[in-house]
Motif scaffolding. Structure first.
Motif, PDB file in Angstrom:
ATOM      1  N   LYS A 166       1.657  -8.968  -6.595  1.00 21.52           N
ATOM      2  CA  LYS A 166       0.466  -9.019  -7.445  1.00 21.52           C
ATOM      3  C   LYS A 166       0.700  -8.460  -8.849  1.00 21.52           C
ATOM      4  O   LYS A 166       0.285  -9.059  -9.841  1.00 21.52           O
ATOM      5  N   LYS A 210       2.079 -11.954   3.816  1.00 16.27           N
ATOM      6  CA  LYS A 210       0.950 -11.191   3.285  1.00 16.27           C
ATOM      7  C   LYS A 210       1.439 -10.009   2.468  1.00 16.27           C
ATOM      8  O   LYS A 210       0.933  -9.732   1.366  1.00 16.27           O
ATOM      9  N   THR A 211       2.451  -9.327   2.989  1.00 12.70           N
ATOM     10  CA  THR A 211       3.024  -8.185   2.259  1.00 12.70           C
ATOM     11  C   THR A 211       3.699  -8.639   0.979  1.00 12.70           C
ATOM     12  O   THR A 211       3.589  -7.975  -0.067  1.00 12.70           O
ATOM     13  N   GLN A 217       1.141  -9.184  -1.666  1.00 12.37           N
ATOM     14  CA  GLN A 217       0.611  -7.919  -2.170  1.00 12.37           C
ATOM     15  C   GLN A 217       1.594  -7.254  -3.131  1.00 12.37           C
ATOM     16  O   GLN A 217       1.200  -6.764  -4.197  1.00 12.37           O
ATOM     17  N   LEU A 218       2.873  -7.226  -2.734  1.00 10.54           N
ATOM     18  CA  LEU A 218       3.892  -6.615  -3.591  1.00 10.54           C
ATOM     19  C   LEU A 218       4.025  -7.352  -4.913  1.00 10.54           C
ATOM     20  O   LEU A 218       4.340  -6.746  -5.944  1.00 10.54           O
TER      21      LEU A 218
END
Length: 231
Positions: A207, A200-201, A204-205
């Motif tokens: 994107k 998930k992280t 996000q990073l």
């Protein structure tokens, strides 16, 4: 670092990069200059890595069949061992094609250092090519997930191998291999002060990197191993 401006409309990126990968396997991707410009502008880590490795780019070699065969040969063994086995295979069968692998005696393949399981995988890969269920020309207009689904129907090819194929052979620009240990390590090192990273992280990073996540991944790999990889 001086970069000439090359802007490709987003709707043309997919077709252009796939057509290039089909017709010329050793060229730098045509989107590379635009990708590094935009990555450097949106991400400080990318800016630093792009400057650090400005003379290196993603390249690809070989045909689709040999690229996938080589990935199977190298599974679960060291890079050095994989190269040794691969060299034995191509010395034993210089004309590396789906037909020659399918026709090869298993005992002959075993003398190259291949396990019974990997021989089964190679022959299944050969069958998919000879029967036409894997056809490089058909991938030009297909999206990444469709190709991954096709490839993972072959015994011995999982999602990670399919993603490496998309990045290095088809040179697709926006692949993010979440299961890749090297990418996980690099993102932890550069963005999370060496703390563990979850998928998930990672998403996000990554994107801000879209639609160039393959390129960002490639530079993060370089930060761990400066020697560029080609498949």
């Amino acid at each position: 670092m001086t970069l000439s401006k090359l802007v490709l409309p987003p709707e043309k990126l997919h077709t252009l990069c796939v057509q290039q990968s089909h017709f010329s396997k050793e060229m730098t991707p045509l989107y590379w200059t635009q990708a590094i410009q935009e990555l450097a502008a949106c991400d400080k880590v990318m800016h630093q890595l792009i400057r650090q490795f400005e003379d290196a780019t993603l390249t690809s070699r070989g045909c689709a069949f040999t690229t996938l065969a080589r990935s199977i040969v190298g599974q679960q063994i060291s890079v050095k061992a994989a190269e040794s086995v691969w060299q034995k295979v191509i010395r034993t069968i210089p004309d590396m094609t789906p037909h020659t692998i399918a026709a090869a005696e298993q005992d002959l393949l075993r003398t190259c250092g291949l396990s019974a399981r990997k021989i089964t995988y190679l022959q299944d890969l050969s069958r998919h090519f000879t029967e036409g269920s894997l056809n490089e020309t058909s991938w030009i207009d297909r999206d990444d997930e469709t190709i991954i689904k096709q490839l993972t129907e072959v015994k011995g090819i999982g999602r990670w191998t399919a993603e490496m194929f998309l990045i290095f052979h088809l040179q697709r620009p926006d692949v993010l291999p979440l299961d890749d240990i090297g990418l996980q390590r690099a993102m932890s090192l550069h963005y999370l002060d060496k703390q563990p990273v979850d998928k998930k992280t990672m998403l996000q990073l990554a994107k801000p990197w879209q639609p160039w996540r393959s390129v960002a991944t490639w530079y993060l790999w370089r930060s761990l191993d400066p020697l560029p990889v080609a498949y």
